[in-house]
Design a protein around this motif. Sequence first.
Motif, mmCIF file in Angstrom:
data_model
loop_
_atom_site.group_PDB
_atom_site.id
_atom_site.type_symbol
_atom_site.label_atom_id
_atom_site.label_comp_id
_atom_site.label_asym_id
_atom_site.label_seq_id
_atom_site.Cartn_x
_atom_site.Cartn_y
_atom_site.Cartn_z
ATOM 1 N N GLN A 213 -18.186 -84.502 -5.287
ATOM 2 C CA GLN A 213 -17.080 -84.429 -6.230
ATOM 3 C C GLN A 213 -16.488 -85.801 -6.504
ATOM 4 O O GLN A 213 -16.113 -86.128 -7.642
ATOM 5 C CB GLN A 213 -15.988 -83.493 -5.703
ATOM 6 N N LEU B 114 -18.850 -87.735 -8.869
ATOM 7 C CA LEU B 114 -18.725 -87.258 -10.237
ATOM 8 C C LEU B 114 -17.410 -87.699 -10.870
ATOM 9 O O LEU B 114 -17.367 -88.042 -12.066
ATOM 10 C CB LEU B 114 -18.826 -85.725 -10.259
ATOM 11 N N ARG B 115 -16.347 -87.720 -10.089
ATOM 12 C CA ARG B 115 -15.066 -88.167 -10.620
ATOM 13 C C ARG B 115 -15.089 -89.644 -10.977
ATOM 14 O O ARG B 115 -14.526 -90.073 -11.995
ATOM 15 C CB ARG B 115 -13.953 -87.880 -9.596
ATOM 16 N N LYS B 116 -15.763 -90.446 -10.149
ATOM 17 C CA LYS B 116 -15.878 -91.868 -10.435
ATOM 18 C C LYS B 116 -16.686 -92.114 -11.706
ATOM 19 O O LYS B 116 -16.326 -92.948 -12.551
ATOM 20 C CB LYS B 116 -16.517 -92.592 -9.241
ATOM 21 N N SER C 261 -16.971 -90.059 -14.140
ATOM 22 C CA SER C 261 -16.151 -89.621 -15.257
ATOM 23 C C SER C 261 -15.119 -90.667 -15.635
ATOM 24 O O SER C 261 -14.872 -90.933 -16.815
ATOM 25 C CB SER C 261 -15.463 -88.302 -14.894
ATOM 26 N N GLU C 262 -14.491 -91.292 -14.618
ATOM 27 C CA GLU C 262 -13.517 -92.342 -14.909
ATOM 28 C C GLU C 262 -14.162 -93.553 -15.565
ATOM 29 O O GLU C 262 -13.605 -94.143 -16.494
ATOM 30 C CB GLU C 262 -12.812 -92.746 -13.608
ATOM 31 N N TRP D 252 -16.865 -93.503 -17.349
ATOM 32 C CA TRP D 252 -17.279 -93.107 -18.701
ATOM 33 C C TRP D 252 -16.100 -93.126 -19.661
ATOM 34 O O TRP D 252 -16.210 -93.526 -20.819
ATOM 35 C CB TRP D 252 -17.905 -91.723 -18.638
ATOM 36 N N ARG D 253 -14.933 -92.681 -19.180
ATOM 37 C CA ARG D 253 -13.765 -92.705 -20.022
ATOM 38 C C ARG D 253 -13.265 -94.127 -20.275
ATOM 39 O O ARG D 253 -12.666 -94.407 -21.320
ATOM 40 C CB ARG D 253 -12.652 -91.877 -19.386
ATOM 41 N N TYR E 131 -16.926 -94.713 -25.540
ATOM 42 C CA TYR E 131 -16.626 -93.278 -25.345
ATOM 43 C C TYR E 131 -15.703 -92.746 -26.451
ATOM 44 O O TYR E 131 -15.755 -91.592 -26.793
ATOM 45 C CB TYR E 131 -15.990 -93.093 -23.962
#
Length: 505
Positions: free
Chosen positions: A487, A490-492, A494-495, A497-498, A503
Amino acid sequence: MRQQRARRASLAASLKIGDHRGRCRSPEEEESYIPFAQDSLVRQWNSMQNVADGSQEKSQTPIQRNKYLLNINVGGKLFQIAYKVLAQYPITRLGKLALYTDPVKKLQLCDDYLVQKNEYFFDRDPSIFHYIFHFYRSGVLWVMDEMCPSNFVEEIEYWGIHLKYSQRCCRILLEEKRDELSEYLKIEKELEAELEPLESGTQFDGKFLGRFRKMVWNLIENPYSSVPAKIIAVMSSFFVLISIVGMTLSTVEEMKNKTGKMWMEQMEMICAIFFTSEYLMRLISSSSFKNFLRAAFNAIDLVAILPFYIQILFENMDDGEMQYHEELHKVENVSKLGKVLKLIKLMRIFRILKLARHSTGLRAFSFTMRQCYQQVCCLLLFIAMGVFTFSALIHSVEHDVPGTDFTSIPCAWWWAAVSLSTVGYGDTVPDTILGRMVAFVCISFGIILNGMPISILYNKFSDYYAKLKAHEMSQSLQLSRRIQLKQRVLRKFSECWRADPRYYR
């Protein structure tokens, strides 16, 4: 004013303040009397010499060596002690240093020697050496409460000074602190052994199927090694509770019909299969069969599964005895064999002890009982003494009363035990005034006796429980961090990517 100027700082309580003779002495007087911790005898020392002052040191006159004083450098602090004073204690390290004439033997006693200044260097604690220095001046070894007893004993053993030179009060306090410290370290070591697994993973290296056995061992013995291991630990506790509930419901009258018995037997068979599989997995993954049999938890596991197979063995006998066993189940005939079978079935209650493998409170309670067995045995001894004493007293004052229950001392044991425990069932009571007075004294003694070990046991139990719980929380935190790794990754992502400007396009 002159007397005040002549005063010198000293740590010795026996020194007289204002002694004018301390300023000018002959070498003979200097040997017999040198105050403790004088500024002229204890000097600060720095191993880093100033290079800039090298030319000045060469221009100075050479240092005159004093043949009456021994220069000692302890951890960077300089001390001077007279040879005559050190010679009074020839067994000590400094006494040998003062008496030896062979330079090789002297160098063996110290860590280093500075030829230019004629100083013997010792890499020891200078703060404790103050007490050693004072011992050579006064002949008494003082001990302070704030010092670590192990460190102080180690230092005086290095200097060759026996503890008998200290005052009796200081020696008693130091020995008490040493005993407390050794007991504390012993308990900490046993507690660490309780926290650690019975076997380490390195014991499987080089053995037959070592990798597979290590994996099985982590799965069964170490619930914090992985998520499946934690699931198996929870399932083990769940099956223990199910087994205890099934054994309890089997005694209910409404569950003794044919359908209820069938469900209870199926539940018992499922629990026995799980416990047997768990026991065999522990046996296979054990690195030492002898240590496996000696372990208390493994003995509990064996006792938990034996009743099921012994019951099957009894029920699968020949036809004649089979009919006899059916009569036993219907409680139509009770014999020795039936009592043995009931006793074997009752042994299933020991399955609840399997919860201690995964219960911090039960482990802390067991550890407390092992550590406080002397206090518990002493309590049981006092209870036995009270039972015998008060049963004899109550029999002596109540045996003449018509219809009394205290016909003999053994008959009064139950009353004395109940009264000492302050339970008071009321099934047997004294009738006379003297008997009631004896009962009052017995109950008062029981209250005092029961209150004595409670504080000791509670304090130790709370301490051990807190340490076991802290260790369990740390292990659980490590497992949760490993579980949440995916988790977090995946959170890293996502950060990141944002945060990418593309993006938002």
